[in-house]
Design a protein around this motif. Structure first.
Motif, PDB file in Angstrom:
ATOM      1  N   SER A  73     -10.025  -3.270  15.958  1.00  0.00           N
ATOM      2  CA  SER A  73     -10.800  -3.651  14.771  1.00  0.00           C
ATOM      3  C   SER A  73     -12.267  -3.870  15.152  1.00  0.00           C
ATOM      4  O   SER A  73     -12.570  -4.433  16.196  1.00  0.00           O
ATOM      5  CB  SER A  73     -10.215  -4.928  14.166  1.00  0.00           C
ATOM      6  OG  SER A  73     -11.233  -5.755  13.665  1.00  0.00           O
ATOM      7  N   ALA A  89      -5.665   5.856  11.679  1.00  0.00           N
ATOM      8  CA  ALA A  89      -4.562   6.125  10.752  1.00  0.00           C
ATOM      9  C   ALA A  89      -5.087   6.771   9.484  1.00  0.00           C
ATOM     10  O   ALA A  89      -4.410   7.596   8.867  1.00  0.00           O
ATOM     11  CB  ALA A  89      -3.830   4.833  10.432  1.00  0.00           C
ATOM     12  N   GLY A  90      -6.309   6.397   9.094  1.00  0.00           N
ATOM     13  CA  GLY A  90      -6.935   7.014   7.931  1.00  0.00           C
ATOM     14  C   GLY A  90      -7.089   8.508   8.146  1.00  0.00           C
ATOM     15  O   GLY A  90      -6.766   9.337   7.279  1.00  0.00           O
ATOM     16  N   ALA A  91      -7.588   8.850   9.341  1.00  0.00           N
ATOM     17  CA  ALA A  91      -7.770  10.267   9.663  1.00  0.00           C
ATOM     18  C   ALA A  91      -6.422  10.979   9.705  1.00  0.00           C
ATOM     19  O   ALA A  91      -6.295  12.126   9.279  1.00  0.00           O
ATOM     20  CB  ALA A  91      -8.481  10.391  11.006  1.00  0.00           C
ATOM     21  N   THR A 106       0.826  -1.198   0.000  1.00  0.00           N
ATOM     22  CA  THR A 106       0.000   0.000   0.000  1.00  0.00           C
ATOM     23  C   THR A 106       0.861   1.250   0.000  1.00  0.00           C
ATOM     24  O   THR A 106       0.355   2.339   0.158  1.00  0.00           O
ATOM     25  CB  THR A 106      -0.910   0.025   1.225  1.00  0.00           C
ATOM     26  OG1 THR A 106      -0.128  -0.292   2.340  1.00  0.00           O
ATOM     27  CG2 THR A 106      -2.043  -0.946   1.079  1.00  0.00           C
ATOM     28  N   GLU A 151     -18.636   9.368  13.982  1.00  0.00           N
ATOM     29  CA  GLU A 151     -19.867   8.645  14.269  1.00  0.00           C
ATOM     30  C   GLU A 151     -20.149   8.579  15.773  1.00  0.00           C
ATOM     31  O   GLU A 151     -21.287   8.727  16.221  1.00  0.00           O
ATOM     32  CB  GLU A 151     -19.704   7.234  13.699  1.00  0.00           C
ATOM     33  CG  GLU A 151     -20.976   6.431  13.618  1.00  0.00           C
ATOM     34  CD  GLU A 151     -20.687   5.017  13.089  1.00  0.00           C
ATOM     35  OE1 GLU A 151     -19.619   4.823  12.468  1.00  0.00           O
ATOM     36  OE2 GLU A 151     -21.522   4.142  13.323  1.00  0.00           O
ATOM     37  N   PRO A 194     -12.795  12.049   7.342  1.00  0.00           N
ATOM     38  CA  PRO A 194     -13.347  10.719   7.064  1.00  0.00           C
ATOM     39  C   PRO A 194     -13.531   9.918   8.347  1.00  0.00           C
ATOM     40  O   PRO A 194     -14.060   8.828   8.315  1.00  0.00           O
ATOM     41  CB  PRO A 194     -12.276  10.079   6.176  1.00  0.00           C
ATOM     42  CG  PRO A 194     -11.011  10.742   6.568  1.00  0.00           C
ATOM     43  CD  PRO A 194     -11.371  12.139   6.983  1.00  0.00           C
ATOM     44  N   ALA A 229      -2.980   3.957   5.871  1.00  0.00           N
ATOM     45  CA  ALA A 229      -4.328   4.048   6.438  1.00  0.00           C
ATOM     46  C   ALA A 229      -4.944   2.677   6.587  1.00  0.00           C
ATOM     47  O   ALA A 229      -5.835   2.289   5.857  1.00  0.00           O
ATOM     48  CB  ALA A 229      -5.191   4.922   5.543  1.00  0.00           C
ATOM     49  N   THR A 230      -4.437   1.894   7.519  1.00  0.00           N
ATOM     50  CA  THR A 230      -4.978   0.544   7.658  1.00  0.00           C
ATOM     51  C   THR A 230      -6.115   0.481   8.657  1.00  0.00           C
ATOM     52  O   THR A 230      -6.816  -0.505   8.724  1.00  0.00           O
ATOM     53  CB  THR A 230      -3.878  -0.433   8.112  1.00  0.00           C
ATOM     54  OG1 THR A 230      -3.215   0.158   9.220  1.00  0.00           O
ATOM     55  CG2 THR A 230      -2.890  -0.692   7.000  1.00  0.00           C
ATOM     56  N   HIS A 231      -6.290   1.482   9.466  1.00  0.00           N
ATOM     57  CA  HIS A 231      -7.500   1.529  10.286  1.00  0.00           C
ATOM     58  C   HIS A 231      -7.959   2.975  10.405  1.00  0.00           C
ATOM     59  O   HIS A 231      -7.274   3.898   9.959  1.00  0.00           O
ATOM     60  CB  HIS A 231      -7.299   0.867  11.649  1.00  0.00           C
ATOM     61  CG  HIS A 231      -6.234   1.493  12.487  1.00  0.00           C
ATOM     62  ND1 HIS A 231      -4.900   1.194  12.328  1.00  0.00           N
ATOM     63  CD2 HIS A 231      -6.308   2.411  13.480  1.00  0.00           C
ATOM     64  CE1 HIS A 231      -4.189   1.905  13.201  1.00  0.00           C
ATOM     65  NE2 HIS A 231      -5.011   2.652  13.912  1.00  0.00           N
ATOM     66  N   GLY A 232      -9.120   3.155  10.978  1.00  0.00           N
ATOM     67  CA  GLY A 232      -9.784   4.457  10.959  1.00  0.00           C
ATOM     68  C   GLY A 232      -8.920   5.598  11.433  1.00  0.00           C
ATOM     69  O   GLY A 232      -8.793   6.633  10.778  1.00  0.00           O
TER      70      GLY A 232
END
Lengths: 500, 333, 315
Positions: free
Chosen positions: C193, C39-41, C2, C248, C314, C34-37
């Motif tokens: 997770s 890290a995505g942020a 990735t 959320e 996100p 960005a493998t989890h939320g």
């Protein structure tokens, strides 16, 4: 008489409750070629494996130079100069010829491999065997006879006292076998003891000094070669008279059922044309590598081809072997184990594989399959200890009969049989020849590819001979002689060249 | 030779039993341990949980059984599941403004998931059969591609299904008939159909033949290319089915969805007795394998006996043991 | 796999920067993929900040790389130094131990180093340290539990991936609960997770007939845990506290969801803080910028939730 190098004394061997060798006495003397003959299943392989240290006897003893020798494995036997060449090659496909010849016994200089010496030595060995394969070629890229020569070179490169060869000539042409025999005689003259098996009795007459005949795990005849005619050997092996190996020849009808015109198989065959009549047994002769198998595989759709093929009056598309099968045209491979049968599967699964759709509606009807197997076993005289046995455990002859049964289950009108009796004993051979005749009598048309001269001459009324990817000529009736076939096969007096 | 084989046949008869019983014994042993360690182990709730959570991997592993039996391999299923889940959620969210929170949206979402699975499987299959690239390499490649695509679709975060849609779709995971939840029902149907196809149809037999020796299959006029491609397509479709059951659970997909599912599925297939290099497969074994893997996790969660740091080690030991037990039964012949 | 090297400079800027050796400064940014939320942020905020700063400062170039594992990160750093000649580095080490050496060498060569969130295993390598406070993260949650729950209440804990971060958080949480009489029934790894947390929570629910509250240590895990609780129909028995400030979950706090009474921040936007401070240090000579910058975790309640809700993020 010289003292035997390696001998078996009252040796018996059992697998579980079943005894397959019964009190065999046998000896191998220095400077002799000793032929061991017998039908498939007679116990030849077991006996050779005991001699080669691969199996240990249940009773009796193996003697080396008169001393009891208990080889615990083949490595010990090899250390003692007893070397066995197996029928199934024992080569590492991805290694080079040189690497294979010296596998496990690499020549070193210091800590490094001495490639130069090894290459030179393997080149010499291969040249002595008249196999011109560069030592750096990968074994996967060389032909089957060449592989056999590598196996032999491997054995020759050692200090051989006893050489055991399990059907070394099965995959060789006559000319190649002769080269091998030259080397065998050289070894014999140097004082080695050589044991070899073959189903080709003419070869046995040619090379052997002594013969031992094995039947059902016991020695039934033994003596100098001059005491045996080929017929006598066959009779001793089978236990009945087999002098009528071939049924009477038959010519085909007038109707042409298969016609090939200007067929090219890229890399193997150019401009081949031939025709096959209904009810005919047509022969295809030639040396290994002449393109016989490739031409037939091209016709049936297993290889890409160009040119036109007409089957029963309509053209047959290339590259679609399933379509050819549906229209009644099938090919029975020479490579029983690699392309013919699934060795780890049962008889039934092998038998019905090409026409499984007939038994699946949509679930497979196992009863119908079992009935088909019963019929195949009766019709083709397949001898099996049990129905669930894996095909890999059957003898070569029974495998070949199963492969025939599998092919005939497709109910073909045209069958190509490639090397119908390779590696098969004489009794089974006779059965297979009779079978081929029966098929022709039923109105089927048969093409037989064979490297065995007697087979071509005995079975076929008409023969095409191939040479170097071309159809070199056609022989009919009395023209079908060993001389004519060899002349065409070796490129002498090619009709094609005459025409050009 | 033929006399010797009689004997081998007789010996094998006994060992086939061990070969067959191996995974079942392991499963029974695990259930025994579970009962001994926790009285809630056999409760309706726990059994439902274990079976339902096995469903995703289980449905995929049934498809994987066919691929592996035919001599192939698919490493992309985990990423494929994540990508399809992301795609499905995205499509459903896009449709909500025009179609409202309706059953239609769910049906279209399901159709998208199944179609995407079919296409993804076909891509893998055609690359393996037509382009002639090693299955390992092809699916290693698509594994990376799908994983990146879902990360990209989700902008590195999490794709969440529209809240109202989630409520509407939720029953597909949580409800069922007669107290059996839908994932369990679907898993059971897929497993039973898979077993029938593998054992009783020409397709299953052809897969085993190809895996056993592709050349023999080709010479026997089996449509090798078609059958192999179909195994990948079947697997892709089953990944789609698994996603249809997965999305209603938490209503989301992210880059971590389906992580390592491919390895769990392959492990389950092998534990179940299918041969990794192809030629022999059994679907019921795969189902047992999936249950074994799920139960290990479940039992470890239900006790404090083992440090949670060691969960992976225990799974690894059991996988290897299960396979060793079976090999013991088959190598001797 | 990735690993996507995002050169956010304009096309051909590499050539330009070679051709015009003017005062152009380059900042390298290396963060996990960005493998989890969360890290995505992190990625989202990093990209946004880089974009904004490139507009703001004409002479400033950025090299942004995201890495899936420590090994790739080391190669990325080597590439940045060797080929891009960076003047400053903002790095969130994938793991502390393996990256300490490589980062130390970069720092010793005179490059400005800002370390984000995950401290190196040796002190005083970096010029600037920007981090969330893991102890505060665990303690803030723990304090809320102590305040809200009665003595004798029972809680379960879903831990993250076994790392020092997870340990610091969990130890602080346990310390906060010490002496309160609240019993921790069990702790298992949910690996940050949703799916794993769902499974673990299902099994907790089978195992314990009585649970009063769940600390999920991460909002992704909280979502999974809530799924399992709803499935079991026990949402009236217990509530869940997550952490990190996922959109959320903040929304649910804001809406007064009884299952999600509060949340604890651990802002992924800290990468923006780090990049901004580094850029400022590089572009404004003489402004002192070295030291530690610790961003405390705060409790999000229904009253203050609107301050923590970012529409565009996100996460």
């Amino acid at each position: 008489m010289t003292a035997p190098t390696l001998a078996l004394h009252d040796v018996s061997k059992s697998f579980g409750p079943i005894e397959v060798l019964h009190g065999v006495d046998f000896d191998l003397r220095p400077g002799e070629v000793h032929a061991l003959i017998g039908e498939n299943g007679a116990g030849k392989s077991t006996m050779m494996k005991i001699l080669g240290g691969y199996l240990s006897p249940t009773g009796g003893e193996v003697r080396l130079d008169g001393q009891r020798a208990a080889f615990s494995d083949s490595a010990e036997a090899e250390a003692a100069g007893v070397i066995m060449i197996h029928q199934e090659f024992n080569l590492a496909d991805h290694l080079s010829v040189e690497q294979n010849v010296f596998l496990g016994r690499e020549i070193r200089r210091g800590i490094f491999l001495d490639h130069k010496t090894m290459q030179a030595k393997s080149r010499d060995l291969m040249e002595a065997l008249e196999a011109r394969v560069p030592p750096r070629t990968r074994v996967s890229d060389i032909s089957v006879p060449e592989k056999q020569m590598v196996e032999i070179a491997k054995a020759l490169s050692r200090n051989v006292r006893v050489l055991i060869m399990d059907e070394p000539t099965a995959v060789l042409t006559g000319a190649e076998a002769r080269v091998l025999f030259k080397q065998v005689r050289r070894l014999r003259d140097e004082g080695a003891a050589i044991l070899f098996t073959s189903h080709k009795l003419d070869e046995v007459s040619e090379i052997a000094d002594r013969v031992t005949v094995l039947r059902d795990g016991a020695v039934v005849a033994q003596g100098g070669i001059d005491e045996f005619t080929e017929d006598a050997m066959a009779t001793a092996m089978v236990g009945r008279d087999v002098s009528d190996l071939f049924p009477a020849k038959r010519a085909g009808g007038d109707e042409i059922i298969l016609e090939a015109a200007h067929v090219d198989v890229p890399g193997h065959v150019t401009g081949a044309s031939l025709s096959l009549r209904k009810g005919e047994i047509l022969g295809i002769g030639g040396l290994v590598g002449a393109g016989r198998t490739e031409l037939m595989e091209g016709l049936v759709g297993l290889r890409p081809r160009t040119g036109t093929v007409t089957l029963k009056g309509t053209s047959l598309p290339g590259g679609d072997v399933a379509c050819a099968r549906r229209r009644g045209f099938v090919y029975l491979t020479e490579d029983r184990k690699g392309a013919g049968l699934l060795l780890d599967k049962s008889l039934t699964e092998n038998l019905t594989l090409p026409v499984l759709h007939r038994y699946a509606r949509p679930l497979i009807d196992r009863k119908a399959e079992a009935a088909a197997l019963d019929k195949a076993i009766t019709d083709f005289d397949i001898r099996v200890p049990s129905r669930d046995v894996k095909v890999g455990n059957l003898s070569g002859g029974n495998q070949q009969k199963l492969l025939l049964a599998k092919t005939m289950l497709c109910d073909p009108d045209v069958v190509v049989i490639d090397e119908p009796t390779r590696g098969i004993d004489i009794g089974t051979k006779q059965q297979i020849y009779t079978l081929i005749h029966r098929l022709a009598e039923e109105g089927r048309s048969i093409i037989v590819i064979s490297s065995e001269m007697p087979e071509l001459i005995g079975l076929c009324n008409r023969v095409y001979v191939m040479h170097g990817g071309h159809v070199a000529g056609e022989l009919t009736g009395s023209e079908v002689t060993e001389d004519n076939v060899i002349r065409l096969a070796t490129g002498l007096g090619s009709q094609r060249e005459d025409a050009a | 030779m033929s006399t010797a084989s009689t004997n081998a046949g007789a010996r094998r008869g006994m060992k086939i039993d061990l070969h067959v019983l191996g995974p079942i014994l392991a499963l029974v042993a695990l259930i025994g341990i579970g009962i001994a360690l926790n009285s809630n182990f056999l409760s309706y709730g726990n059994i439902t949980n274990v079976l339902a959570r096995s469903a995703f991997i289980g449905i995929i592993a049934v498809g994987m059984t066919f691929v592996i039996t035919a001599g192939g391999l698919d490493l992309s299923v985990g990423s494929m599941a994540a990508f399809i889940a992301g795609l499905m959620i995205l499509c459903m969210n896009l449709l909500v403004p025009s179609m409202g929170q309706s059953l239609g949206v769910i049906l279209i979402g399901i159709a998208v998931a199944l179609a995407a699975g079919l296409v993804a499987g076909a891509i893998n299959g055609l690359l393996v059969t037509r382009a002639g690239i090693e299955a390992f390499i092809v699916t290693l490649g698509t594994m990376g591609i799908y994983r990146s695509l879902v990360t990209w679709l989700a902008d590195g975060g999490t794709l969440s299904l529209d809240y109202g849609m989630r409520e509407l779709y939720r029953p597909v995971y949580y409800d069922g008939i007669l107290g059996v939840s839908w994932p369990i029902i679907v898993f059971a149907i897929v497993a039973i159909l898979g077993e029938i196809v593998m054992r009783h149809t020409a397709f299953g037999r052809h897969c085993a033949a190809i895996g056993s020796n592709e050349t023999v299959a080709r010479y026997s006029t089996v449509a090798v290319t078609r059958v192999k491609t179909l195994t990948y397509i079947l697997l892709g479709c089953l990944v789609g089915v698994a996603v249809v059951m997965y999305v209603p659970r938490l209503g989301s997909a992210s880059a971590s969805t389906g992580l390592l599912w491919e390895l769990e599925a392959i492990a389950a297939v092998i534990i179940g007795g299918t041969v990794l290099k192809g030629g022999f497969g059994r679907v019921w074994g795969t189902v047992v394998g999936v249950l074994i893997l799920s139960l290990i996790g479940n039992i470890l969660n239900l006790t404090d006996m083992v440090s949670p740091y060691l969960n992976g080690a225990i799974q690894g030991v059991i996988i290897i043991l299960a396979v060793v037990l079976q090999r013991k039964g088959s190598t001797a012949t | 796999m990735t690993r996507l090297t995002l050169t956010t400079t304009l096309a051909g800027s590499l050539l330009c920067s070679v051709a015009l050796p003017a005062a152009a400064e380059t900042i390298g940014v290396s963060i996990p993929a960005a493998t989890h939320g969360w890290a995505g942020a992190l990625n989202f905020h990093a990209e946004q900040t880089v974009e904004r700063l490139e507009e703001q400062y004409e002479d400033l170039d950025f090299v942004l790389t995201t890495t899936p594992d420590p090994g790739t990160q080391i190669s990325d750093l080597e590439d940045m130094v060797a080929t891009r000649n960076i003047d400053a580095l903002v790095v969130l080490p994938f793991e502390s131990e393996p990256l300490t050496g490589p980062i130390q060498r970069i720092a010793e060569s005179g490059t400005w180093v800002t370390v984000v969130d995950r401290g190196l295993s040796q002190e005083n390598i970096e010029d600037l340290y920007v981090a969330g406070d893991n102890e505060s993260f665990g303690r803030t949650a723990g304090d809320y539990f102590v305040e809200t729950l009665d003595e004798g209440s029972k809680v379960v804990v879903l831990r993250g991936i076994p790392t020092s971060i997870d340990n610091e958080r969990v130890e602080a949480f346990q310390a906060a609960l010490d002496g309160s009489g609240i019993e921790i029934l069990a702790m298992e790894h949910g690996n940050w997770s949703r799916d794993d947390a769902f499974t673990v929570m299902q099994d907790f629910l089978s195992r314990y007939p009585e649970i009063d509250a769940v600390w999920a240590a991460d909002d992704d895990m909280a979502v999974g845990a809530i799924g399992a609780i709803e499935q079991a129909g026990r949402q009236d028995e217990m509530w869940v506290v997550g952490g990190a400030g996922m959109k959320e979950m903040v929304q649910r706090v804001q809406d007064g969801d009884s299952m999600v009474p509060v949340d604890v921040t651990y802002p992924p936007a800290m990468i923006a803080t780090a990049i901004e401070l580094t850029a400022m240090g590089l572009m404004s000579d003489g402004v002192p910028m070295s030291g530690d910058f610790i961003i405390a975790s705060e409790l999000i309640t229904q009253d203050n939730a609107d301050q923590y809700y970012f529409e565009d993020s996100p996460y």
